[in-house]
Design a protein around this motif. Structure first.
Motif, PDB file in Angstrom:
ATOM      1  N   GLN A  45      46.094  54.697  17.913  1.00  0.00           N
ATOM      2  CA  GLN A  45      44.917  55.201  18.617  1.00  0.00           C
ATOM      3  C   GLN A  45      44.318  54.125  19.515  1.00  0.00           C
ATOM      4  OE1 GLN A  45      42.053  57.847  16.639  1.00  0.00           O
ATOM      5  NE2 GLN A  45      40.489  56.307  17.021  1.00  0.00           N
ATOM      6  N   SER A  46      44.282  52.884  19.026  1.00  0.00           N
ATOM      7  CA  SER A  46      43.747  51.762  19.790  1.00  0.00           C
ATOM      8  C   SER A  46      44.820  50.703  19.936  1.00  0.00           C
ATOM      9  CB  SER A  46      42.518  51.165  19.087  1.00  0.00           C
ATOM     10  OG  SER A  46      41.540  52.157  18.880  1.00  0.00           O
ATOM     11  N   SER A 106      48.825  52.836  23.640  1.00  0.00           N
ATOM     12  CA  SER A 106      47.877  53.395  22.681  1.00  0.00           C
ATOM     13  C   SER A 106      47.247  54.636  23.297  1.00  0.00           C
ATOM     14  CB  SER A 106      46.792  52.373  22.326  1.00  0.00           C
ATOM     15  OG  SER A 106      45.962  52.118  23.440  1.00  0.00           O
ATOM     16  N   SER A 152      44.075  55.407  23.473  1.00  0.00           N
ATOM     17  CA  SER A 152      42.909  55.069  24.304  1.00  0.00           C
ATOM     18  C   SER A 152      43.333  54.597  25.691  1.00  0.00           C
ATOM     19  CB  SER A 152      42.062  54.003  23.620  1.00  0.00           C
ATOM     20  OG  SER A 152      42.788  52.808  23.425  1.00  0.00           O
ATOM     21  N   GLU A 153      44.385  53.796  25.774  1.00  0.00           N
ATOM     22  CA  GLU A 153      44.831  53.293  27.074  1.00  0.00           C
ATOM     23  C   GLU A 153      45.434  54.408  27.920  1.00  0.00           C
ATOM     24  OE1 GLU A 153      46.417  48.845  26.555  1.00  0.00           O
ATOM     25  OE2 GLU A 153      47.120  50.210  24.993  1.00  0.00           O
ATOM     26  N   ARG A 174      35.055  52.668  27.939  1.00  0.00           N
ATOM     27  CA  ARG A 174      34.855  52.560  26.494  1.00  0.00           C
ATOM     28  C   ARG A 174      35.323  53.859  25.858  1.00  0.00           C
ATOM     29  NH1 ARG A 174      30.283  52.724  22.467  1.00  0.00           N
ATOM     30  NH2 ARG A 174      29.137  53.973  23.990  1.00  0.00           N
ATOM     31  N   ARG A 206      39.009  57.593  12.658  1.00  0.00           N
ATOM     32  CA  ARG A 206      40.383  57.236  12.990  1.00  0.00           C
ATOM     33  C   ARG A 206      41.221  57.369  11.733  1.00  0.00           C
ATOM     34  NH1 ARG A 206      40.232  51.866  15.544  1.00  0.00           N
ATOM     35  NH2 ARG A 206      42.475  51.841  15.279  1.00  0.00           N
TER      36      ARG A 206
END
Length: 359
Positions: free
Chosen positions: A118-119, A134, A136-137, A153, A159
C-alpha cells in the motif's frame, strides 16, 4: 516446497535483508520451535550425545496449488502437463518437487517476485527503494502529473498486511494534492469527466483499481482520519487447527461474543511500533466448518484489531484469542488466508457537490 518458494521470492524483493536467521532454512527454525515444546513436555533437553533420535516431518499443502499456478504462469515450459497426462485425461500434478524448483531458482528475479504494498517500503534501508511500486505511488503520481502538483499526501482508512486481500468496495482513501498549477479541469462540473478519465488512466495499470473518484472539501476529507477506532471492519479468515474442532467448540466460542480482547503489540511488528496494550472489541463471529481441521470464521471487529494475532494468540500476547475460545492450546490454530470484506464507512460520502474554492 511452499516455504522454499516464498523465501526465494522474499530474497529477490528485499536483497538488503540480513541477520543471523536469514541464512537458516525455515524448516530448521521451525524444528527449533518444536524442540522447545518437546523439552517442556518431557523435561529433557536436546543433546548431540543422546542415542534417541527423532525425525520430524512437516506437511502443509494448502498453498501448493496457488504456488504451482504462479510457477506455471512465469515458467510455462518448465511446469506444464505432459502429453501423456493430457492424452490419458489424468489430473495435473498439484505440487512441485524440490528438483523442479531448483531448476528455475536462478531465473526468479526481482521483477517476477515483485509485490505491491500500500505504501513504499521503508526508506531506512541503505539501498534506494524502487519508485512507483506501491498503491499510493501508482495513484498519486498520476494525480500529481494531471494537476501539476508539487507534492501529495495519501491517507487511507487503515491498512493490512501485504498478503491480505481488500474486497467489497475497496479501501477508502483520500489524496491531498499540494500547490496545483492546473485546476480548471476540476472547476464547476468539469470535474465529472476529468476524474472519470483519471480513474481510467489509473486503472490501466496492472495490480490496481480505484472506484468513484470525486472531489471533496477539506473538512469532509479530514473526517477519514477522525475516529479511526470507532470504525468497524468485516473479515473472513480461512483457518487451520492442528487439533480437530467439534461443532460444540464452535458454539462455545460463538457464545462469548461480543467480547473485549487485550492485544500487546505483535511480535512481528514490535520492531517498528511501540510496545502497548490495546483493547479491541469483537462484535460478531460466525463459523463455517469445512472439515475437522479447516474452517472459515467471519468477524466484525473494531478497527485496529490484529486479526492474525487474535486467531493464534501470538504466544499469549492476545487474550483471549480464538484458540483459547475454541479450547485449544496457543499456536494450535492459524490463518491460511485472510480477506477484508468491508470497511464500515460510507466513502466517498454522499454530499451535495458544490463548486470547490481553490486558494
Amino acid at each position: 516446497m511452499k516455504t522454499v518458494n516464498r523465501e526465494i521470492l522474499v530474497s529477490r524483493i528485499r536483497p538488503d535483508f540480513n541477520g543471523t536467521l536469514v541464512a537458516v532454512p525455515y524448516k530448521v527454525r521451525n524444528i527449533d520451535g518444536y524442540l522447545k515444546k518437546l523439552s517442556s513436555y518431557s523435561g529433557k533437553r536436546p543433546t548431540l550425545s543422546s542415542d534417541l533420535q527423532l525425525m520430524i516431518t512437516f506437511e502443509q499443502d494448502e498453498s501448493d496449488f496457488s504456488d504451482l499456478q504462479f510457477l506455471q504462469k512465469e515458467f510455462p515450459n518448465d511446469f506444464r502437463v505432459s502429453k501423456r497426462n493430457r492424452n490419458s485425461h489424468q489430473e495435473a500434478a498439484s505440487s512441485v518437487s524440490k528438483q523442479q524448483l531448483q531448476q528455475v531458482t536462478g531465473r526468479i528475479n526481482e521483477q517476477i517476485a515483485k509485490c505491491l504494498p500500500q505504501s513504499p517500503w521503508s526508506e531506512e534501508k541503505d539501498e534506494p527503494r524502487e519508485p512507483g511500486n506501491s498503491v499510493s505511488e501508482k495513484v498519486c503520481d498520476i494525480l500529481k502529473k494531471q494537476f501539476g502538483a508539487s507534492d501529495s499526501r495519501f491517507v487511507t482508512s487503515g491498512r493490512e498486511d501485504i498478503d491480505v486481500r481488500m474486497l467489497g468496495t475497496g479501501r477508502p482513501f483520500v489524496v491531498e494534492l499540494r500547490n496545483c498549477r492546473i485546476t480548471s479541469p476540476v472547476r464547476g462540473l468539469n470535474y465529472l469527466e476529468t476524474l472519470k478519465a483519471v480513474e481510467k488512466t489509473i486503472n490501466s495499470q496492472k495490480d490496481i483499481k480505484v472506484n468513484f473518484l470525486t472531489r471533496l472539501p477539506r473538512d469532509i476529507a479530514e473526517k477519514l482520519s477522525v475516529g479511526q477506532e470507532d470504525k468497524r471492519k468485516q473479515y473472513c479468515a480461512y483457518c487451520y487447527s492442528i487439533l480437530p474442532i467439534s461443532d460444540e467448540q464452535f458454539a462455545t466460542a460463538r457464545s462469548k461474543i461480543p467480547l473485549t480482547i487485550v492485544q500487546k503489540t505483535p511480535v512481528r511488528v514490535l520492531k517498528r511500533r511501540a510496545l502497548l496494550d490495546r483493547e479491541r472489541t469483537v462484535y460478531t463471529m460466525d463459523f463455517l466448518k469445512l472439515d475437522d481441521h479447516h474452517f472459515e470464521v467471519r468477524l466484525e471487529t473494531q478497527a485496529g484489531t490484529y486479526i492474525k494475532e487474535f486467531v493464534h494468540g501470538d504466544f499469549g500476547r492476545t487474550r483471549p484469542s480464538l484458540a483459547e475460545l475454541l479450547g485449544v492450546d496457543q499456536g494450535e490454530v492459524d490463518i491460511l488466508e485472510l480477506d477484508v470484506e468491508q470497511v464500515d464507512l460510507e466513502w466517498p460520502p454522499s454530499i451535495k457537490q458544490s463548486p470547490i474554492k481553490f486558494r
